[in-house]
Scaffold this motif. Structure first.
Motif, PDB file in Angstrom:
ATOM      1  N   ARG A 352     -21.931 -28.937  83.967  1.00 21.80           N
ATOM      2  CA  ARG A 352     -21.123 -29.899  83.215  1.00 21.80           C
ATOM      3  C   ARG A 352     -20.811 -29.323  81.853  1.00 21.80           C
ATOM      4  N   LEU A 353     -19.541 -29.363  81.462  1.00 23.92           N
ATOM      5  CA  LEU A 353     -19.148 -28.907  80.132  1.00 23.92           C
ATOM      6  C   LEU A 353     -18.826 -30.125  79.277  1.00 23.92           C
ATOM      7  N   LEU A 354     -19.511 -30.240  78.143  1.00 24.96           N
ATOM      8  CA  LEU A 354     -19.335 -31.388  77.242  1.00 24.96           C
ATOM      9  C   LEU A 354     -19.293 -30.897  75.795  1.00 24.96           C
ATOM     10  N   PRO A 355     -18.380 -29.961  75.502  1.00 24.64           N
ATOM     11  CA  PRO A 355     -18.390 -29.333  74.169  1.00 24.64           C
ATOM     12  C   PRO A 355     -17.790 -30.240  73.097  1.00 24.64           C
ATOM     13  N   SER A 356     -17.822 -29.759  71.882  1.00 24.74           N
ATOM     14  CA  SER A 356     -17.127 -30.432  70.791  1.00 24.74           C
ATOM     15  C   SER A 356     -15.635 -30.512  71.120  1.00 24.74           C
ATOM     16  N   LEU A 357     -15.000 -31.581  70.669  1.00 21.45           N
ATOM     17  CA  LEU A 357     -13.557 -31.752  70.913  1.00 21.45           C
ATOM     18  C   LEU A 357     -12.741 -30.755  70.096  1.00 21.45           C
ATOM     19  N   ALA A 358     -13.412 -30.047  69.183  1.00 23.78           N
ATOM     20  CA  ALA A 358     -12.731 -29.049  68.353  1.00 23.78           C
ATOM     21  C   ALA A 358     -12.906 -27.637  68.923  1.00 23.78           C
ATOM     22  N   LEU A 359     -13.375 -27.523  70.160  1.00 29.96           N
ATOM     23  CA  LEU A 359     -13.588 -26.199  70.767  1.00 29.96           C
ATOM     24  C   LEU A 359     -12.314 -25.351  70.665  1.00 29.96           C
ATOM     25  N   THR A 360     -12.497 -24.090  70.287  1.00 30.42           N
ATOM     26  CA  THR A 360     -11.312 -23.222  70.146  1.00 30.42           C
ATOM     27  C   THR A 360     -11.018 -22.503  71.462  1.00 30.42           C
ATOM     28  N   GLN A 361      -9.796 -22.026  71.565  1.00 26.06           N
ATOM     29  CA  GLN A 361      -9.411 -21.263  72.757  1.00 26.06           C
ATOM     30  C   GLN A 361     -10.260 -19.993  72.862  1.00 26.06           C
ATOM     31  N   ALA A 362     -10.576 -19.378  71.726  1.00 26.27           N
ATOM     32  CA  ALA A 362     -11.377 -18.142  71.751  1.00 26.27           C
ATOM     33  C   ALA A 362     -12.766 -18.426  72.336  1.00 26.27           C
ATOM     34  N   ASP A 363     -13.375 -19.553  71.946  1.00 30.65           N
ATOM     35  CA  ASP A 363     -14.697 -19.893  72.490  1.00 30.65           C
ATOM     36  C   ASP A 363     -14.603 -20.232  73.980  1.00 30.65           C
ATOM     37  N   ALA A 364     -13.516 -20.921  74.366  1.00 28.15           N
ATOM     38  CA  ALA A 364     -13.318 -21.237  75.783  1.00 28.15           C
ATOM     39  C   ALA A 364     -13.189 -19.937  76.586  1.00 28.15           C
ATOM     40  N   THR A 365     -12.471 -18.971  76.030  1.00 29.97           N
ATOM     41  CA  THR A 365     -12.285 -17.686  76.723  1.00 29.97           C
ATOM     42  C   THR A 365     -13.613 -16.928  76.839  1.00 29.97           C
ATOM     43  N   ARG A 366     -14.433 -17.014  75.797  1.00 30.00           N
ATOM     44  CA  ARG A 366     -15.751 -16.354  75.858  1.00 30.00           C
ATOM     45  C   ARG A 366     -16.547 -16.893  77.061  1.00 30.00           C
ATOM     46  N   PHE A 367     -16.472 -18.216  77.256  1.00 34.74           N
ATOM     47  CA  PHE A 367     -17.185 -18.830  78.377  1.00 34.74           C
ATOM     48  C   PHE A 367     -16.600 -18.374  79.713  1.00 34.74           C
ATOM     49  N   ILE A 368     -15.282 -18.392  79.829  1.00 35.83           N
ATOM     50  CA  ILE A 368     -14.630 -17.993  81.088  1.00 35.83           C
ATOM     51  C   ILE A 368     -15.019 -16.549  81.446  1.00 35.83           C
ATOM     52  N   ASN A 369     -14.992 -15.671  80.456  1.00 37.14           N
ATOM     53  CA  ASN A 369     -15.355 -14.271  80.720  1.00 37.14           C
ATOM     54  C   ASN A 369     -16.804 -14.151  81.167  1.00 37.14           C
ATOM     55  N   ALA A 370     -17.667 -14.979  80.588  1.00 32.00           N
ATOM     56  CA  ALA A 370     -19.085 -14.943  80.977  1.00 32.00           C
ATOM     57  C   ALA A 370     -19.259 -15.416  82.422  1.00 32.00           C
ATOM     58  N   VAL A 371     -18.548 -16.480  82.801  1.00 30.05           N
ATOM     59  CA  VAL A 371     -18.668 -16.979  84.186  1.00 30.05           C
ATOM     60  C   VAL A 371     -18.121 -15.928  85.153  1.00 30.05           C
ATOM     61  N   LYS A 372     -16.995 -15.322  84.779  1.00 36.15           N
ATOM     62  CA  LYS A 372     -16.412 -14.279  85.651  1.00 36.15           C
ATOM     63  C   LYS A 372     -17.419 -13.148  85.867  1.00 36.15           C
ATOM     64  N   LYS A 373     -18.025 -12.710  84.762  1.00 37.43           N
ATOM     65  CA  LYS A 373     -18.980 -11.597  84.830  1.00 37.43           C
ATOM     66  C   LYS A 373     -20.180 -11.970  85.707  1.00 37.43           C
ATOM     67  N   LEU A 374     -20.757 -13.157  85.464  1.00 36.80           N
ATOM     68  CA  LEU A 374     -21.983 -13.528  86.181  1.00 36.80           C
ATOM     69  C   LEU A 374     -21.719 -13.890  87.635  1.00 36.80           C
ATOM     70  N   SER A 375     -20.501 -14.355  87.930  1.00 36.74           N
ATOM     71  CA  SER A 375     -20.254 -14.750  89.323  1.00 36.74           C
ATOM     72  C   SER A 375     -19.788 -13.567  90.166  1.00 36.74           C
ATOM     73  N   SER A 376     -19.551 -12.434  89.520  1.00 35.02           N
ATOM     74  CA  SER A 376     -19.176 -11.255  90.307  1.00 35.02           C
ATOM     75  C   SER A 376     -20.413 -10.429  90.691  1.00 35.02           C
ATOM     76  N   VAL A 377     -21.571 -10.825  90.138  1.00 27.37           N
ATOM     77  CA  VAL A 377     -22.813 -10.144  90.539  1.00 27.37           C
ATOM     78  C   VAL A 377     -23.711 -11.161  91.251  1.00 27.37           C
ATOM     79  N   SER A 378     -24.608 -10.712  92.091  1.00 21.70           N
ATOM     80  CA  SER A 378     -25.431 -11.643  92.879  1.00 21.70           C
ATOM     81  C   SER A 378     -26.527 -12.240  92.002  1.00 21.70           C
ATOM     82  N   ASN A 379     -27.301 -13.128  92.591  1.00 19.25           N
ATOM     83  CA  ASN A 379     -28.392 -13.828  91.884  1.00 19.25           C
ATOM     84  C   ASN A 379     -29.489 -12.902  91.390  1.00 19.25           C
ATOM     85  N   SER A 380     -29.641 -11.749  92.031  1.00 17.81           N
ATOM     86  CA  SER A 380     -30.833 -10.938  91.752  1.00 17.81           C
ATOM     87  C   SER A 380     -30.763 -10.252  90.397  1.00 17.81           C
TER      88      SER A 380
END
Ligand SMILES: Cc1ncc(COP(=O)(O)O)c(C=O)c1O
Length: 380
Positions: A352-380
């Motif tokens: 669940r994402l419940l950030p500040s309503l003032a979240l910037t696009q740069a911070d949103a992009t940081r999160f997206i890149n992190a999810v992309k990175k972590l979901s391209s590698v397995s759990n181990s």
């Protein structure tokens, strides 16, 4: 003395915070997309909010509701303007559960009836009535059990209609979250909310919009229930209202008349809480945070939808959820410990994402890149 151990905690001590960033006691910086459970609406330690509270603190922090407190009316006027519910009345209290407790009680006083309709997976708080309309047996103590609550399946128009046909003259209220939070980011459909409105009008029941989590601009509208284009009779508010200062309230439609002593609270509406709440509304207005929530929320959802490894991206504005498949079950932990990003969750497998309503696009992009990175590698 020890603390009563009811909260499973992360082994992190946050010492400092600004905007969507927090720092721990070792100086490690984190991106906060959890907002202390949807509480941080305008950003941590926003300077205008700090100044509002500080200035008030030097004048008077508290006096009881037995005297005139003009800052309450100032807050009511501003809240009416920002929410668009200018003809509503405001009752101030201290927490989300207390807001819902008062909303339900007022509905019962108003109608002279006892039964309340609530929905599957609903969460409305921990106090006696609020927990009785919460669909989770683990939170309901034997003393909270009651025959006055009817649980219906969420978004089931037929079940709602059948229930009103059968016992409409006994129903005091229908209570519903515009977007279920604890229930896993489930949106109440616009048609369903319109049907609640029309059943409540037809049978003389009170429509209560629990906006404790999904309200206060989080969805991009002031109240997420507003997407349906119909008004509720009572809106409950808390989390984002004080940006971390404990303040809550209910907005009450003009046809519901107040009676002296019917509702009350010692701390509700104190000077300091009103200053904090005004500070929040001023920032929401001045910084166009509803528009920002809608814009950054749309961007986040679109980017998340392009990530194959995660499922069922959903939500409105900056209240977003997605399902994490078993193969990525460590995703939330890795976001925190490897990428230093706080996120929320809903059991069993929703982030669940419940950030500040003032979240910037740069911070949103940081999160997206992190999810992309972590979901391209397995759990181990
Ligand atoms: C929709 C909803 N209603 C009510 C509450 C209860 O609020 P509080 O914890 O401030 O009592 C919550 C808290 O998570 C909530 O999400």
């Amino acid at each position: 003395m020890q603390l009563f151990d009811v909260y499973p905690i992360q082994d992190i001590t946050i010492q400092k915070a600004l905007g969507s960033t927090v720092w721990d006691d070792k100086g490690q910086e984190y991106l906060d997309l959890y907002g202390g459970h949807a509480v941080i609406s305008i950003g941590h330690t926003h300077p205008h909010w700090v100044n509002r509270i500080e200035t008030q603190l030097h004048q008077i922090a508290f006096y009881s509701n037995s005297i005139r407190i003009p800052i309450q009316q100032e807050l009511a006027t501003k809240l009416g303007k920002v929410s668009g519910k200018e003809d509503y009345q405001l009752f101030l209290c201290n927490s989300g559960a207390e807001a819902n407790e008062n909303a339900l009680k007022l509905a019962s006083f108003h109608t002279g009836r006892k039964k309340v309709i609530a929905f599957s997976k609903a969460f409305h708080g921990r106090t006696s009535l609020a927990v009785a309309v919460t669909d989770n047996k683990n939170y309901v103590a034997p003393v909270n059990e009651t025959d006055n609550v009817i649980f219906l399946p969420f978004n089931d128009e037929q079940a709602l209609e059948d229930c009103f046909k059968k016992q409409g003259d006994e129903i005091a209220a229908v209570i519903i979250e515009g977007i279920q939070g604890v229930g896993g980011i489930r949106i109440a459909e616009d048609n369903f909310l319109r049907q609640i409105r029309s059943c409540c009008t037809k049978y003389g029941a009170v429509y209560i919009a629990d906006s404790v989590q999904c309200g206060y601009g989080r969805s991009g509208h002031f109240f997420s229930h507003d997407f349906a284009g119909v008004n509720a009779d009572i809106y409950s508010m808390a989390k984002g209202m004080g940006n971390g200062f404990p303040v809550a309230g209910i907005l009450i439609a003009p046809h519901i008349q107040p009676k002296h002593f019917q509702l009350g609270t010692t701390f509700g509406g104190n000077h300091l809480a009103c200053a904090a709440a005004l500070g929040v509304l001023e920032v929401i207005e001045n910084e166009n945070l509803l528009a920002n929530a809608a814009k950054i929320g749309t961007y986040l959802q679109k980017e998340l939808q392009s990530i194959q490894a995660i499922e069922h991206v959903r939500g409105r504005g900056l209240m977003i959820g997605f399902d994490v498949p078993a193969v990525l079950s460590e995703l939330k932990k890795k976001l925190l410990w490897e990428e230093h990003i706080f996120t929320g969750e809903a059991k069993p497998n929703v982030i669940r994402l419940l950030p500040s309503l003032a979240l910037t696009q740069a911070d949103a992009t940081r999160f997206i890149n992190a999810v992309k990175k972590l979901s391209s590698v397995s759990n181990s």
